[in-house]
Motif scaffolding. Structure first.
Motif: not given
Length: 223
Positions: A80-85, A151-166
């Motif tokens: 998330f720190a990388s995404r914020l940048i 796009e590389t960050l979003l691929a890595s973030a996908d498993r986390y988003l599936r947790i976050q959006i529940r």
């Protein structure tokens, strides 16, 4: 249109197994077993694992080879720190440069996301719709290198988003943020769009950390 190589097809298949929880964090990825399972030679398997390592879904471990990357609080903070940048800067620039067609595409992506929430779409589908919307709001930036990185960050973030959006509350937060973001984008309010993006990512980070603490099942972090 670019055709996928055999390695890319295999990478997509193994990646889907990881994202669904069929292959869990910390699990060793044996090339021979995967080749037998997918009916291919070991060469595309080996190349696919390199692709997945670049996207953050697979890591190499001494004496174990390739293993599924584990979900951890530390990795979530890093991600998330990388995404914020990167993301707020891309959205800000895209807000200044987009044309009418790109604005219409963003509105359509927002409608698809709203429909997914309303129809109680599976987490995998909500994740896909979420990233599709985010990319629609960044691609008009025309910043090819940064877009490749995100796009590389979003691929890595996908498993986390599936947790976050529940949780339903998280879905409501995401809807509110996305609606405000698309409105700022269409009205060409770059500073507002940048600020909304940053706050959206920070809120998603906090919800993800909470979700990791509660998580049980195939996507749970291993102790």
């Amino acid at each position: 249109m670019k055709r996928q190589t055999a390695s890319e097809q295999v990478a997509n298949h193994i990646g889907a197994m990881i994202l669904s929880g069929e292959l869990v964090g910390g699990e060793q990825l044996r090339q021979e077993a995967l080749a037998d399972r997918l009916g291919v030679s070991r060469i595309p398997i080996r190349e696919a694992l390199l692709i997945l390592e670049a996207s953050g879904l697979v890591v190499s471990r001494p004496h174990r080879g390739a293993v599924v990357a584990e979900l951890t609080v530390e990795d979530a903070h890093d991600l998330f720190a990388s995404r914020l940048i990167v993301e707020p800067a891309l959205v800000e620039r895209a807000c200044e440069l987009h044309d009418a067609s790109e604005a219409a595409t963003a509105v359509a992506a927002m409608k698809a996301y709203e429909d997914g929430i309303r129809d109680h779409a599976p987490e995998a589908e909500l994740s896909r719709l979420n990233w599709e919307l985010h990319l629609c709001l960044m691609k008009p930036s025309r910043m090819t290198r940064m877009l490749g990185f995100v796009e590389t960050l979003l691929a890595s973030a996908d498993r986390y988003l599936r947790i976050q959006i529940r949780p339903a509350e998280a879905q409501e937060h995401a809807l509110e943020d996305h609606r405000n973001l698309v409105e700022a984008f269409c009205l060409r309010l770059p500073e507002r769009a940048r600020d909304i993006t940053a706050k959206h990512i920070m809120r998603a980070r906090e919800e993800t950390i909470i979700g990791l603490g509660k998580l049980k099942g195939p996507l749970a972090p291993r102790k």
